[in-house]
Design a protein around this motif. Sequence first.
Motif, PDB file in Angstrom:
ATOM      1  N   SER A  88       0.894  -1.092   0.111  1.00  0.00           N
ATOM      2  CA  SER A  88       0.006   0.095   0.128  1.00  0.00           C
ATOM      3  C   SER A  88       0.876   1.125  -0.036  1.00  0.00           C
ATOM      4  CB  SER A  88      -0.965  -0.057   1.131  1.00  0.00           C
ATOM      5  OG  SER A  88      -0.331  -0.041   2.600  1.00  0.00           O
ATOM      6  N   LEU A  89       1.981   1.234   0.851  1.00  0.00           N
ATOM      7  CA  LEU A  89       2.819   2.346   0.834  1.00  0.00           C
ATOM      8  C   LEU A  89       3.458   2.553  -0.735  1.00  0.00           C
ATOM      9  CD1 LEU A  89       4.658   2.100   3.980  1.00  0.00           C
ATOM     10  CD2 LEU A  89       2.885   3.917   3.496  1.00  0.00           C
ATOM     11  N   GLN A  91       2.456   2.259  -3.426  1.00  0.00           N
ATOM     12  CA  GLN A  91       1.909   3.030  -4.615  1.00  0.00           C
ATOM     13  C   GLN A  91       2.092   4.309  -5.019  1.00  0.00           C
ATOM     14  OE1 GLN A  91      -2.284   2.369  -3.587  1.00  0.00           O
ATOM     15  NE2 GLN A  91      -2.205   0.263  -3.648  1.00  0.00           N
ATOM     16  N   THR A  92       2.988   4.976  -3.963  1.00  0.00           N
ATOM     17  CA  THR A  92       3.451   6.443  -4.220  1.00  0.00           C
ATOM     18  C   THR A  92       5.018   6.467  -4.379  1.00  0.00           C
ATOM     19  OG1 THR A  92       3.352   6.768  -1.779  1.00  0.00           O
ATOM     20  CG2 THR A  92       1.252   7.174  -2.754  1.00  0.00           C
ATOM     21  N   TRP A  93       5.446   5.397  -4.016  1.00  0.00           N
ATOM     22  CA  TRP A  93       7.173   5.206  -4.277  1.00  0.00           C
ATOM     23  C   TRP A  93       7.516   5.465  -5.660  1.00  0.00           C
ATOM     24  CZ3 TRP A  93       7.991   0.615  -0.514  1.00  0.00           C
ATOM     25  CH2 TRP A  93       8.005   0.919   0.731  1.00  0.00           C
ATOM     26  N   THR A  94       8.725   5.910  -5.763  1.00  0.00           N
ATOM     27  CA  THR A  94       9.729   5.955  -7.025  1.00  0.00           C
ATOM     28  C   THR A  94      10.410   4.742  -6.733  1.00  0.00           C
ATOM     29  OG1 THR A  94      11.408   7.285  -5.945  1.00  0.00           O
ATOM     30  CG2 THR A  94       9.598   8.379  -7.114  1.00  0.00           C
ATOM     31  N   SER A  97      12.880   5.637  -4.182  1.00  0.00           N
ATOM     32  CA  SER A  97      12.377   5.643  -2.691  1.00  0.00           C
ATOM     33  C   SER A  97      12.120   4.254  -2.335  1.00  0.00           C
ATOM     34  CB  SER A  97      11.489   6.617  -2.446  1.00  0.00           C
ATOM     35  OG  SER A  97      10.107   6.017  -3.311  1.00  0.00           O
ATOM     36  N   SER A  98      12.081   3.219  -2.937  1.00  0.00           N
ATOM     37  CA  SER A  98      11.696   1.954  -2.513  1.00  0.00           C
ATOM     38  C   SER A  98      12.892   1.336  -2.115  1.00  0.00           C
ATOM     39  CB  SER A  98      10.991   1.196  -3.586  1.00  0.00           C
ATOM     40  OG  SER A  98      11.533   0.979  -4.633  1.00  0.00           O
TER      41      SER A  98
END
Length: 108
Positions: A88-89, A91-94, A97-98
């Motif tokens: 769920s987190l 979904q907004t990561w590049t 950032s992952s």
Amino acid sequence: MIQSTPNNQAEKDHPDNLSLAGDGFDTVIKTKAAVDDTPGYTNKVSCADILAIATRDVINLAGGLFCPVELGRLDGLVSTAAMWMYVSLAQTWTWISSLPCFAEIGLS
């Protein structure tokens, strides 16, 4: 695909995932079983490989490019509903950032 047990709710059974079509999970499970039932192919193809191949083929059928898919992924040995937090987190990561998330669980 790891199923829930009385002592553990699998990631696929997290409340946020209950809207996913159950027949999708069933298709992956049946495909893996069919491959595993073929002599010499037991545990040679993971559910992750099946999903990667299916994704590639759907993209191609929809008019996208066909590309080779590297196989050899291993199925996980653990699945908990708490793992949904990462999805769920994500979904907004590049992809940059992952990276710490992957490093945290021993992946590079």
